[in-house]
Design a protein around this motif. Sequence first.
Motif, PDB file in Angstrom:
ATOM      1  N   THR A 117     148.680 -21.482  97.604  1.00  0.00           N
ATOM      2  CA  THR A 117     147.432 -22.245  97.501  1.00  0.00           C
ATOM      3  C   THR A 117     147.692 -23.732  97.685  1.00  0.00           C
ATOM      4  N   LEU A 175     154.244 -12.943  86.549  1.00  0.00           N
ATOM      5  CA  LEU A 175     154.393 -14.404  86.633  1.00  0.00           C
ATOM      6  C   LEU A 175     155.038 -14.869  87.933  1.00  0.00           C
ATOM      7  N   ILE A 209     152.389 -14.778  90.486  1.00  0.00           N
ATOM      8  CA  ILE A 209     151.400 -15.838  90.291  1.00  0.00           C
ATOM      9  C   ILE A 209     151.953 -17.166  90.791  1.00  0.00           C
ATOM     10  N   TRP A 260     141.494 -20.940  92.518  1.00  0.00           N
ATOM     11  CA  TRP A 260     141.626 -20.751  93.969  1.00  0.00           C
ATOM     12  C   TRP A 260     142.571 -19.619  94.306  1.00  0.00           C
ATOM     13  N   THR A 261     143.413 -19.226  93.325  1.00  0.00           N
ATOM     14  CA  THR A 261     144.525 -18.354  93.666  1.00  0.00           C
ATOM     15  C   THR A 261     144.333 -16.915  93.197  1.00  0.00           C
ATOM     16  N   ILE A 262     143.986 -16.735  91.925  1.00  0.00           N
ATOM     17  CA  ILE A 262     144.103 -15.402  91.338  1.00  0.00           C
ATOM     18  C   ILE A 262     142.737 -14.730  91.262  1.00  0.00           C
ATOM     19  N   TRP A 285     143.232 -24.735  90.229  1.00  0.00           N
ATOM     20  CA  TRP A 285     144.278 -24.190  91.087  1.00  0.00           C
ATOM     21  C   TRP A 285     144.361 -22.680  90.904  1.00  0.00           C
ATOM     22  N   ILE A 286     144.365 -22.248  89.626  1.00  0.00           N
ATOM     23  CA  ILE A 286     144.393 -20.821  89.326  1.00  0.00           C
ATOM     24  C   ILE A 286     143.145 -20.159  89.900  1.00  0.00           C
ATOM     25  N   GLY A 295     151.816 -17.250  94.464  1.00  0.00           N
ATOM     26  CA  GLY A 295     150.433 -17.452  94.896  1.00  0.00           C
ATOM     27  C   GLY A 295     150.003 -18.899  94.744  1.00  0.00           C
ATOM     28  N   LEU A 296     150.383 -19.500  93.610  1.00  0.00           N
ATOM     29  CA  LEU A 296     150.028 -20.909  93.398  1.00  0.00           C
ATOM     30  C   LEU A 296     150.671 -21.784  94.464  1.00  0.00           C
ATOM     31  N   LEU A 324     152.802 -20.132  77.175  1.00  0.00           N
ATOM     32  CA  LEU A 324     152.299 -19.155  78.153  1.00  0.00           C
ATOM     33  C   LEU A 324     151.148 -18.347  77.549  1.00  0.00           C
ATOM     34  N   PHE A 330     143.158 -29.605  86.748  1.00  0.00           N
ATOM     35  CA  PHE A 330     143.533 -29.233  88.121  1.00  0.00           C
ATOM     36  C   PHE A 330     144.164 -27.846  88.137  1.00  0.00           C
TER      37      PHE A 330
END
Lengths: 177, 293
Positions: free
Chosen positions: A33, A23, A26, B254-256, B251-252, A29-30, B152, B247
């Motif tokens: 971005t 987490l 992540i 674009w990232t992961i 967003w995720i 990373g967010l 989560l 969004f």
Amino acid sequence: MLLTNRSKVVSKKEMTLSEKLYLPAIATGLGITLKHFFQKKATFSYPEVQREFAPVFRGRHVLKRDDQGAERCTACGLCAVACPAEAITMIAAERKRGEEHLYREEKYAEKYEINMLRCIFCGLCEEACPKEAIFLTDRITTAEYHRDTFIYGKDKLVEPIDQRVDVSLRGKPSGRD
Amino acid sequence: MVYCSPWLTEQSFFKEDFTPAHADKFLFNLAPGIAMFVALITGAAIPWGGTLHLFGTDYALQIADLNIGILYISGVVSIGVYGIMLGGWASNNKFALLGAIRASSQMISYEIGMGIAIIAIVMMSGSLSLDEIVRQQAGFHWNIFYQPIGFLIFITCAFAECNRTPFDLPECEQELVGGYHTEYSSMKLGFFMFSEYVNMFISSALMASLYFGGYNMPFIDQLGLPQNVLTLLGTAFLFAKIFFFIFFFMWIRWTIPRFRYDQLMHLGWKVLMPLAIVNMLLTGGAILLKNGL
């Protein structure tokens, strides 16, 4: 030898608990971005917006006319010899009486073609030219739908009398004053 | 994927509609319909706002206030697997079948964690009605503050259920020809793609309703606005939350990067499901303690 100072030594140690959770990584990373989301874009939406070129940019060729509007090219063929991509072909012709206002010297290029798909825009033709007839300009070779339209004839290469192409924008070509 | 943007979904009306010769025609046509239908009917149980009072009548901004709303939604979502499985099976193509197996095992695996995460919410609120759950969160008592782990788990499973990026193995557009929809073209492919987008919207709405107070806004009651304005503002606020989650989905994306398949199964069965059970037990213990054993 290190090329950059950005290289890191990789270790195969056990991941810590926070690394195993993924987490935090992540979230980082967010964040990255989102940072790029608000940064200035590196791209241009081309046909509407054009990138500014460097002063030495070598684009689409032009065959220059002299001050009286006569073509400077004498079809000596030095550009075709210099061309490493063998993109230039020409057929020479003799100037007839009464054509003095069209061609500057007795010999001229009846046909002058550059294959823009072969051309590598190296600028050697412009360096080879003894008559200062051919120049590469800051214009772009446009995209076409058919291969044969990429072979530019004199209709596309010679500058129109009323719309002279300013080659001084590109700065001085190399090897000249 | 590039070609599943809503813009291109409209384009797919005009594309050739191709059915493979050896496909089971009836099921081949039925599968995208199931996917789309199931994606759309989940919206019925979601409370889109409070109550509008017009011309002496009350209009609840919810299509059906089911007293088993959550049960209905999780039931309907699990029917969605049929659309994918039938699509891959009826194509009579081994790659489509493999893709369908991959996709449906992923969806079934993550439904478990998602269901157990929701059970914790149900235990807290004591109701299966979504409207009741939303109303209990009024005044900034959002469930996210009491169920962070549950949220989560829920959001991770929602990503997997919608086949969005870290879990988009059913499509894998960069390395495979496609998953269960390999043989589909035109609007049938468009239905599969669009049902994914609808699912994304619905799961965003669910996340907003279950964990982020739905149409509730904190401190809005203190403004002294009339009932109808409050209701409309609440709906607008719910949509703001939904748009934020959409969004977040992007967003995720674009990232992961994508998980490997064994990592996907490991996360679903060995991490999220035990974690959801522990979360459920902790919630139960907390409720017991609060009620004085």
